[in-house]
Design a protein around this motif. Sequence first.
Motif, PDB file in Angstrom:
ATOM      1  N   UNK A  97      80.527   8.945  41.578  1.00 11.62           N
ATOM      2  CA  UNK A  97      80.786  10.341  41.945  1.00 11.62           C
ATOM      3  C   UNK A  97      79.513  11.007  42.475  1.00 11.62           C
ATOM      4  N   UNK A  98      78.386  10.758  41.818  1.00 13.79           N
ATOM      5  CA  UNK A  98      77.134  11.376  42.260  1.00 13.79           C
ATOM      6  C   UNK A  98      76.705  10.849  43.631  1.00 13.79           C
ATOM      7  N   UNK A  99      76.896   9.551  43.865  1.00 10.49           N
ATOM      8  CA  UNK A  99      76.501   8.980  45.144  1.00 10.49           C
ATOM      9  C   UNK A  99      77.375   9.494  46.285  1.00 10.49           C
ATOM     10  N   UNK A 100      78.673   9.671  46.031  1.00  4.00           N
ATOM     11  CA  UNK A 100      79.542  10.227  47.071  1.00  4.00           C
ATOM     12  C   UNK A 100      79.128  11.663  47.371  1.00  4.00           C
ATOM     13  N   UNK A 101      78.752  12.413  46.334  1.00  8.81           N
ATOM     14  CA  UNK A 101      78.258  13.780  46.553  1.00  8.81           C
ATOM     15  C   UNK A 101      77.036  13.758  47.466  1.00  8.81           C
ATOM     16  N   UNK A 102      76.111  12.850  47.199  1.00 11.78           N
ATOM     17  CA  UNK A 102      74.899  12.760  48.021  1.00 11.78           C
ATOM     18  C   UNK A 102      75.251  12.335  49.442  1.00 11.78           C
ATOM     19  N   UNK A 103      76.217  11.422  49.576  1.00 15.92           N
ATOM     20  CA  UNK A 103      76.645  10.981  50.906  1.00 15.92           C
ATOM     21  C   UNK A 103      77.172  12.150  51.732  1.00 15.92           C
ATOM     22  N   UNK A 104      77.966  13.014  51.095  1.00 15.21           N
ATOM     23  CA  UNK A 104      78.528  14.164  51.803  1.00 15.21           C
ATOM     24  C   UNK A 104      77.458  15.201  52.142  1.00 15.21           C
ATOM     25  N   UNK A 105      76.464  15.343  51.295  1.00 15.64           N
ATOM     26  CA  UNK A 105      75.395  16.303  51.604  1.00 15.64           C
ATOM     27  C   UNK A 105      74.547  15.806  52.780  1.00 15.64           C
TER      28      UNK A 105
ATOM     29  N   UNK B 125      81.550  19.736  43.345  1.00 15.06           N
ATOM     30  CA  UNK B 125      82.621  19.355  42.427  1.00 15.06           C
ATOM     31  C   UNK B 125      82.465  17.902  41.979  1.00 15.06           C
ATOM     32  N   UNK B 126      82.012  17.050  42.870  1.00 16.67           N
ATOM     33  CA  UNK B 126      81.754  15.648  42.513  1.00 16.67           C
ATOM     34  C   UNK B 126      80.663  15.549  41.456  1.00 16.67           C
ATOM     35  N   UNK B 127      79.588  16.307  41.640  1.00 16.90           N
ATOM     36  CA  UNK B 127      78.516  16.308  40.635  1.00 16.90           C
ATOM     37  C   UNK B 127      79.037  16.781  39.281  1.00 16.90           C
ATOM     38  N   UNK B 128      79.839  17.838  39.304  1.00 17.84           N
ATOM     39  CA  UNK B 128      80.428  18.349  38.062  1.00 17.84           C
ATOM     40  C   UNK B 128      81.312  17.291  37.409  1.00 17.84           C
ATOM     41  N   UNK B 129      82.170  16.643  38.205  1.00 16.04           N
ATOM     42  CA  UNK B 129      83.082  15.627  37.667  1.00 16.04           C
ATOM     43  C   UNK B 129      82.317  14.459  37.059  1.00 16.04           C
TER      44      UNK B 129
END
Length: 564
Positions: A78-86, A451-455
């Motif tokens: 989840x954290x890596x997908x958040x970083x990918x989107x940023x 939201x990904x970071x929160x999840x």
Amino acid sequence: MFSPYKWLWRQELLPIPVLMFVLSQGGGSLIAQAIANNNQGPSVSVGATKTSAAVTESYIDYLKAFELAETGSKPAALRLVAESLRLQPGNLVASRFAFRLLAEQRANTALRLQGHTGVITSASYSPDGTKILTTSKDHTARVWDARTGVQLTPSLDHDDEVVSGVFSSDSKQIATGTEDGKVTVWDASTSKRLATSMQFIGSAWSVSFSPDGKIVAASSDEGKARTWDAATGKPLSPLIEYHEAAYHVSFSSDGKALLIATGDNFADLRDPRTGVRIRQLRRGNDIYSAQFSPDNKRIVTACADSTAEIWDAQNGTPIGSVMSHGFGVGSAEFNSDASLIVTASKDHAVRIWSTSSDKLTVPPLQHPAPVGRASFSLDSKLVATVAGDKAVRLWDTSTGEQIQLPTLLSDGPPYFSFSPDGLSLLIAGGSSGWVIDLPPNEEAPSWVADLLDFASTLNNFDHTMQPDLARIEAIRVKVNSSKDTDRWTLFGKWYFTDITQRPISPWSHVSLENYVNLLIAKGDRPSLEYAKSLSRPFPSWLTKVNSALAKLPPEQPPVKKSED
């Protein structure tokens, strides 16, 4: 898990220093495979812009996230997908994967179809999207409400295993075929038999209605095919016979031609009423599948000789170049406007081709086992595949990347069907079916990364990762007050709804409480046991489920087989 490393060395698609770097960095098999497919995003040379570097890093983060999610490390994924989107806000593949991860983390169930006692042999939506049809080795076919998963009519009972089933184009009739070669037409609303005298030789592998619903056709493993009047069950064509199997039968969209894929090394075009041959499309081996284009001008065939081919439906001549694989091609299908073809092969690959250029649009979609079937969603943005490892996979057609983890089934081959509205994917295997919501086609808004970071903190034992609750509350207020009706806004509202009111999945119309009540009303033990598993956090629901379970007769122990 399948490792492509040996395949990489054999194909020499990477310089050895680059490959060793990928392996030494713990990139994992998925990353190595993606690079082997030459699908590594924009290259970064000396003096490359920060933008291109961010795009590449975003892609690598997505690949690592997928690998971690497969191994069960969901918080890190989840954290890596958040970083990918940023790093790359326009990363549609990461957006789609984010949707799947967040939906699975938030929901504790999906719409399930339960009731069969034998292995399911086919599953499909009705053309109007309101119903689902499943057929099974338990000698039944069943019709389900596509919105609630409730069985709508009494089971369609047969004398033998049901191996095929299809709705008519108006969704009002159903045709089924059995292992012993019986074909029956049913009223889809009442389960009443409409025509029952249709019998031919062999297992009725494939059944099909003419577009007007007046003719039903079937083909069998014994190399037989025939058409009947759907209202009376009386034969129209004489028995059509081949030396080898007749794998698949279908009509042109105008109903003027019947197309049969055969083991006699050709696809056969016949007049549906008379059975008279119109023409043959001949290859050098078994034709496993044959399909008309939507405008009936072309036909695509899949052949055991490792090729797929496009044909002119009017004169039977080949069009363009042969589409080649490394082994037999099990299926070939057009997309909705016939601009693309997807082919599935025993060589473990699926390929997407442009019909105008005869070239691949993305690198091959690699699988760990032979692939039996691949199909486009109605909007052509996704492809679903099923392989010999009993897994259904979902791919982005613009990039060739997977957008959700494989759905693995332990019993029997899996089947899938896209819903006509493009919102869901039906997957069936063993004795059950599931409806999985599909991601939005738009890029994720910026709040999804937060939201990904929160999840990632909700099921993580790393106490150093603390959620930014103020930020999440601000997102919740913003999303819930929005008047927008785009898919991501609707998803956000679903995510922040209380569990007792939230639908069981983002595009579902059934809340968890209503779903539990539907399972209680069904009343059989498997449904009640499933309702019990969903009700554990809610004592009042659990009381109702236990009360219903107590009224059932005691379970009988399985009968032990005598030893010879």
